[in-house]
Write an enzyme that holds these catalytic residues in place. Structure first.
Site, PDB file in Angstrom:
ATOM      1  CG  ASP A 161      -2.254  -0.662   0.971  1.00 13.23           C
ATOM      2  OD1 ASP A 161      -2.452  -1.156  -0.145  1.00 13.23           O
ATOM      3  OD2 ASP A 161      -3.090  -0.697   1.887  1.00 13.23           O
ATOM      4  CG  ASP A 220       2.208  -6.689  10.777  1.00 16.43           C
ATOM      5  OD1 ASP A 220       1.349  -7.014   9.937  1.00 16.43           O
ATOM      6  OD2 ASP A 220       1.932  -6.193  11.890  1.00 16.43           O
ATOM      7  CG  ASP A 222       7.998  -5.243  12.180  1.00 13.62           C
ATOM      8  OD1 ASP A 222       6.879  -5.394  11.674  1.00 13.62           O
ATOM      9  OD2 ASP A 222       8.176  -5.131  13.404  1.00 13.62           O
ATOM     10  CG  ASP A 314      -5.295  -7.425  15.072  1.00 14.19           C
ATOM     11  OD1 ASP A 314      -6.208  -6.716  15.575  1.00 14.19           O
ATOM     12  OD2 ASP A 314      -4.098  -7.163  15.208  1.00 14.19           O
TER      13      ASP A 314
END
Length: 558
Positions: A161, A220, A222, A314
């Site tokens: 994104d 994610d 990281d 989530d």
């Protein structure tokens, strides 16, 4: 010649001052001079003190007594919750009730035929949502592409994104490089960021090639899973058809950078080792952490897919899956490396999103939980009372209101005495239960207490915004990540070197509270009958340090 005694129109001065000291028909220069002499002689302070002594027992003390009673009740609620979770976590550890003992687990049998071996493995989709992740995109993509799973039974999906064209080009090139190595990787972009992460995940599930997948692992940008991540988690879902989610534990690559990251590690270790473990072991429910987990795609589809109605998509998905009878499993032995926010600005944005989103979700889903027909009454009680009300609402309110407002204010009102069990025994017990799961960091517990109390101001504000659906309820700021490249260039003091820009350096709410606490501590030291000033002085210093921007890491530009 003497000047005329000109009348001064000072009737806007306090009514009490005018009627106590000065003639009712106006204020004259001699009258003002007399008032100044009266004030300098200390009569003014004694007069203010007299008013305070009259008002305090009639108005202030009763209101403060109510606040104390409410705070003590909330403290007891929180204590019971913490003790019960600790008991469950301890029982799981002592009885060795590992996930492998509670659920069937065995390696996926590949068979003897090499050509058909991969067919024994289910198709797995790996989603990596990202947004302008210049520093970490290579780490997450590389870790996902290195997962030990048959290459024809896994699809990597990078959901980018990014709004920075340069970053988008870099991520696309990285995906192309892995594709040239034979990895089944897809680079997906969309025209807008509608729904933020939830919108990206939802649109990612709509691609035709996803229909052949049975499970989806989410990381994610990281997060760096170990190669055996799928081998250790997917078998739980293959052999237990009612498990919708397997959540792994987070491990932090930069926890030793500074005091703030060490404190974060202590908080998150407790979250995983106690809260997630207790929920998984009792009601087979906990809040999905948004990453480092594997979902059954049929469960996601059954409950309506990803929703962007809050900033905790989530947790929303986990609650809806649980209400449909699906089980969630936490596997603490499987760890995934990740990065902690190392600047105060990034950490505050993250905490606002998590805290506000949870409170907002509670507002939106409480009726849905109450009306659910596929779960027991006790599980409904657990969701509404324990998971949401106590942990997501009460915990944030009582931490700030009791320890930062009520206790300091009580030293100014001697009519109000807070019982020792409320200000010593309960917080000590809660702190010790946190420290038990972090034995290597027990010497940092005083700093943890003071910093968490400062952050409670922001968490309580975020909670109120979520509950009342106020202006910034859907604010989404992506947590800034540094990655290994910048971490090598990072100067890591315990306290952060503040920015040279005044606007970024100074935090007025924290400084204001530091002044308030300092004055309360001084009053308590001079006139009080207890030793609250020791704690209040320390808490004032903590607020001041944060208010001046001396927290976190300083990132060098060189």
């Amino acid at each position: 010649m003497e000047p005329p005694a000109a009348d001064l129109d000072l009737r806007n001065i306090s009514f009490l001052l005018s009627n106590t000291l000065l003639p009712a028909d106006g204020v004259t220069v001699p009258g003002v001079l007399e008032f100044l002499k009266w004030r300098e002689g200390g009569e003014f302070l004694r007069w203010i003190g007299g008013i305070w002594r009259e008002v305090r027992p009639r108005a202030v003390a009763p209101a403060l007594w109510v606040a104390v009673a409410v705070c003590l009740a909330m403290s007891v609620m929180l204590l019971v919750e913490v003790v019960s979770m600790a008991a469950v976590s301890l029982a799981v550890k002592l009885l060795r009730l590992s996930p492998e003992r509670r659920y069937r687990w065995e390696p996926i049998a590949a068979g003897d035929d090499p050509e058909a071996a991969s067919l024994a493995f289910p198709m797995v989709l790996v989603q990596i949502p990202m947004y302008n992740e210049r520093e970490v995109y290579k780490l997450s993509i590389g870790a996902a592409c290195a997962l030990s799973w048959p290459s024809d039974r896994i699809i990597i999906q990078v959901l980018d994104d990014s709004t920075d064209p340069t970053v988008k080009d870099m991520v696309e090139v990285e995906c192309r490089l892995w594709a040239n190595k034979g990895i089944n990787i897809n680079y997906e972009v969309r025209e807008n960021r509608r729904g933020y992460k939830a919108g990206a995940l939802k649109e990612g599930m709509e691609h035709s090639y996803v229909q052949q997948c049975e499970f989806v692992a989410i990381f994610d940008s990281d997060f760096q899973p170990e190669p055996d991540f799928l081998m250790r988690t997917v078998p739980f879902m293959v052999h237990n058809s009612k498990i919708a989610l397997v959540q792994a534990c987070w491990q932090f690559v930069n926890f030793s950078d500074c005091l703030m990251t060490r404190i974060q590690k202590m908080t998150l270790d407790y979250h995983f080792k106690v809260e997630q473990e207790a929920g998984s072991s009792t009601f087979a429910f906990f809040g999905f952490n948004g990453t480092a987990g594997v979902w059954r795609i049929s469960a996601i589809n059954e409950v309506g897919g990803w929703k962007d109605r809050t900033t905790v998509e989530d947790m929303d998905l986990a609650v809806r899956a649980s209400l449909k009878g699906w089980k969630l499993l936490y596997v603490g032995d499987v760890k995934v490396r990740s990065e902690l926010p190392s600047t105060l600005k990034a950490y505050r944005h993250q905490q606002h999103r998590w805290t506000c989103g949870a409170a907002h979700l509670f507002r939106k889903i409480i009726v849905e939980i109450s009306m659910a027909k596929e779960v027991s009454f006790w599980k409904k009680c657990y969701l509404i009372y324990s998971f949401f009300f106590v942990r997501k609402i009460v915990a944030h309110i009582v931490t700030f209101f009791l320890y930062c407002i009520v206790i300091p204010t009580s030293v100014l009102v001697p009519e109000v005495i807070i019982p020792t069990w409320g200000v010593v025994y309960i917080p000590t017990t809660i702190t010790l239960l946190n420290a038990i799961r972090n034995p290597s960091s027990i010497h940092l517990m005083p700093f943890w207490i003071l910093f968490e109390n400062v952050m409670s101001m922001h968490r309580m504000k975020a909670t109120m915004i979520g509950v009342f659906e106020a202006g910034s309820v859907n604010e989404w700021v992506v947590t800034e990540k540094l990655g290994e490249t910048l971490l090598e260039k990072t100067k890591i003091p315990i306290l952060e070197k503040p920015s040279s820009r005044l606007r970024e350096r100074i935090h007025l709410p924290e400084i204001g509270f530091a002044v308030f606490l300092f004055l309360c501590a001084c009053y308590n030291l001079a006139y009080g009958k207890n030793s609250f000033y020791v704690y209040i002085y320390l808490q004032a210093v903590a607020f001041l340090v944060v208010g001046l921007g001396y927290v976190g890491c300083f990132i060098s530009n060189t």
